[in-house]
Design an enzyme around this catalytic site. Structure first.
Site, short mmCIF file in Angstrom:
data_model
loop_
_atom_site.label_atom_id
_atom_site.label_comp_id
_atom_site.label_asym_id
_atom_site.label_seq_id
_atom_site.Cartn_x
_atom_site.Cartn_y
_atom_site.Cartn_z
CD GLU A 216 46.81 25.18 26.59
OE1 GLU A 216 45.69 24.75 26.94
OE2 GLU A 216 47.11 25.44 25.42
NE ARG B 5 43.88 32.73 28.25
CZ ARG B 5 43.00 31.96 27.62
NH1 ARG B 5 43.42 30.93 26.90
NH2 ARG B 5 41.71 32.21 27.72
CE1 TYR C 275 42.19 29.10 30.24
CE2 TYR C 275 44.45 29.89 30.39
CZ TYR C 275 43.53 28.95 29.94
OH TYR C 275 43.96 27.89 29.19
CG ASP D 165 39.39 25.80 31.19
OD1 ASP D 165 38.66 26.40 30.39
OD2 ASP D 165 39.96 24.73 30.91
CD GLU E 18 43.83 25.69 31.11
OE1 GLU E 18 44.46 25.31 30.10
OE2 GLU E 18 42.61 25.49 31.28
CB THR F 130 54.23 28.01 30.03
OG1 THR F 130 54.18 27.25 28.80
CG2 THR F 130 54.05 27.09 31.21
CD1 TRP G 140 47.30 32.22 23.00
CD2 TRP G 140 49.25 32.60 24.01
NE1 TRP G 140 47.28 31.57 24.21
CE2 TRP G 140 48.47 31.78 24.85
CE3 TRP G 140 50.53 32.98 24.44
CZ2 TRP G 140 48.91 31.33 26.10
CZ3 TRP G 140 50.97 32.52 25.69
CH2 TRP G 140 50.18 31.71 26.49
#
Length: 486
Positions: free
Chosen positions: A33, A76, A78, A80, A86, A89, A451
């Site tokens: 991340e 993902r 997004y 943050d 952010e 993977t 997830w």
């Protein structure tokens, strides 16, 4: 399937356990991340970083009605806290695949920034330039993170993570640190001055090196997700690959020791004060032989402790060759150990320039040293600008010039990265998530994902649960979801 017992919500109900076929081996799920910093220069009037981030995400909001979405490659994307874009993977079984997915994130962020820049220039002038930094500290001293994720067998106690793994994570920064120029000198890591706890379940009121919040995103009776906070964001492909690869081997040795009730070789490596040890390691160049105090009262250098880990892992490998070889689809154990040995030898010789083609801090140190030789009057502010350019994935030139001159090693080609932008790993559940997101976008369906869940929200609600991150074969629930979608 068991109830999913993540912190915050443990609301996933099912009827029968689904143990992963990988529980008994050494296979692992890797993820990275990365929080990015955003800034603007050249604008005709002030621009708020939050406004810039929202402009970057406008295409995402238009498509997904949210700043939090999943992509066709299973990852993902997004916004943050603090308006930091952010990228997390997709699940990968190999450090090389995780690297490809991380670089895909750079590609996605760069494209979003350059599109937003064109829009920004309509209102803020032709010279308005968006900078997206893959680093961990901004010019105001605010820290943000790069978090590594490793799926670990749950029988390994959290206490063992703190005592046996954390000393390795602290000292591996000798070759994975991104480096940082400070008013007091050059440090080999970015975040040592900002991390104040060894392990904690909090990430806002404290800054732990390892986060223990229990969100496995997998069968909670079998696995935990180890959330490593201490690592730097790397531009070097080698460093990203290396930190995942060597950490995997250390975790394998720890897991095997608990599986069979035998010593791992890391039992006496715990630091008396991990935060103090971390700060000392970050100032490695001030005194490469600085001694770190262990819980036992013994003192050892950072390099000496890395040698201990290397020797213990090497001995472990000798009795587990086949099992370890099958744990990584695209990386050989000999390659990892060879790279580890060579980097430790170079550090012992003080041959830091020899590491400048793969270790971020060494590359930056060489640049700073050359600049100071040419311009003895160079200021800290000027070196800080040079450093920011190194980390700027949108409009920076320095890192790209090193690659172009073959002064920075690349493990993957541009084609490899382009493929990862659009395609998920084929051997994890990310393959199913990517397939679902792609199909939903193609038909304009309303959907949500996380997830472990894929959900079609309209015209009628359908959901598939994907609890096993190793499983890329469609479940019955997934097939029914895709039928409803089509």
């Amino acid at each position: 399937m068991p109830q999913l017992r993540d912190s915050g919500t443990r609301s996933l109900h099912a009827t029968e356990p689904v143990p992963s076929a990988e529980m008994d081996g050494f296979c692992r799920i890797f993820g990275v991340e990365t929080e990015y910093g955003v800034a603007v220069t050249g604008a005709e009037r002030p621009v708020d970083a939050g406004q810039v981030a929202m402009t970057m995400f406008q295409p995402i909001v238009s498509r997904s009605r949210s700043t939090n979405t999943y992509l066709t490659n299973g990852s993902r994307l997004y916004l943050d806290v603090g308006s930091h874009p952010e990228y997390a993977t997709a699940e990968a079984r190999d450090p090389r695949e995780a690297l490809a997915q991380d670089l895909a994130g750079e590609h996605v962020m760069r494209n979003l920034a350059l599109k937003a820049q064109r829009k920004l220039r309509e209102s803020y002038g032709a010279h308005a330039t968006i900078h997206v930094f893959k680093n961990n500290v901004d010019s105001a001293g605010h820290a943000f993170g790069c978090h590594e994720n490793y799926l670990v067998r749950r029988f390994v106690p959290l206490e063992t993570i703190e005592h046996q793994l954390l000393p390795f994570l602290i000292t591996r920064q000798l070759y994975t640190g991104a480096g940082r120029m400070t008013p007091d000198g050059f440090q080999i890591t970015q975040r040592a001055d900002f991390l104040d706890e060894a392990v904690s379940s909090a990430t806002t009121r404290s800054r732990p090196m390892v986060n223990t919040r229990d969100e496995p995103h997998a069968d909670p009776d079998s696995f935990r997700r180890l959330h490593v906070i201490i690592g730097d964001s790397n531009r070097s492909q080698w460093s990203t690959w290396m930190k995942l690869a060597v950490t995997h081997l250390v975790l394998c040795a720890i897991e095997d020791a608990f599986r069979h009730g035998t010593p791992s070789g890391f039992e006496h490596c715990a630091f008396a004060d991990p935060a103090a040890a971390n700060r000392t390691v970050s100032r490695f160049l001030d005194d490469p032989h600085a001694e770190l105090t262990l819980e036992s009262g013994e003192s050892v250098s950072a390099l000496g402790l890395q040698r201990r880990y290397y020797a213990a892992v090497k001995a472990f490998i000798e009795t587990h060759v086949d099992a370890l070889a099958s744990s990584l689809p695209a990386t050989t154990i000999d390659t990892i150990m060879g790279e580890w040995s060579r980097v430790l030898d170079a550090l012992e010789r003080g041959a830091y320039d020899a590491l400048a083609d793969r270790v971020d801090w060494a590359a930056k140190k060489r640049l700073f040293d050359a600049l100071k030789r040419r311009r003895p009057d160079v200021t800290f502010a000027q070196m800080e600008q040079l450093e920011l350019d190194y980390h700027d994935i949108a409009n920076g030139r320095l890192y790209g010039s090193l690659v172009a001159r073959n002064q920075m090693r690349e493990l993957l080609t541009g084609d490899n990265v382009e493929y990862a932008v659009h395609n998920p790993p084929t051997d994890t559940r990310a393959a199913l998530r990517g397939r679902f997101v792609d199909a939903a976008l193609n038909v304009g369906a309303q959907f949500s994902a996380d997830w472990t869940h894929l959900t079609l929200t309209a015209p009628e609600r359908r959901e598939a649960i994907l609890l096993d991150p190793f499983e890329a074969e469609p479940t019955l629930g997934f097939e029914q979801l895709m039928e409803a979608l089509n």
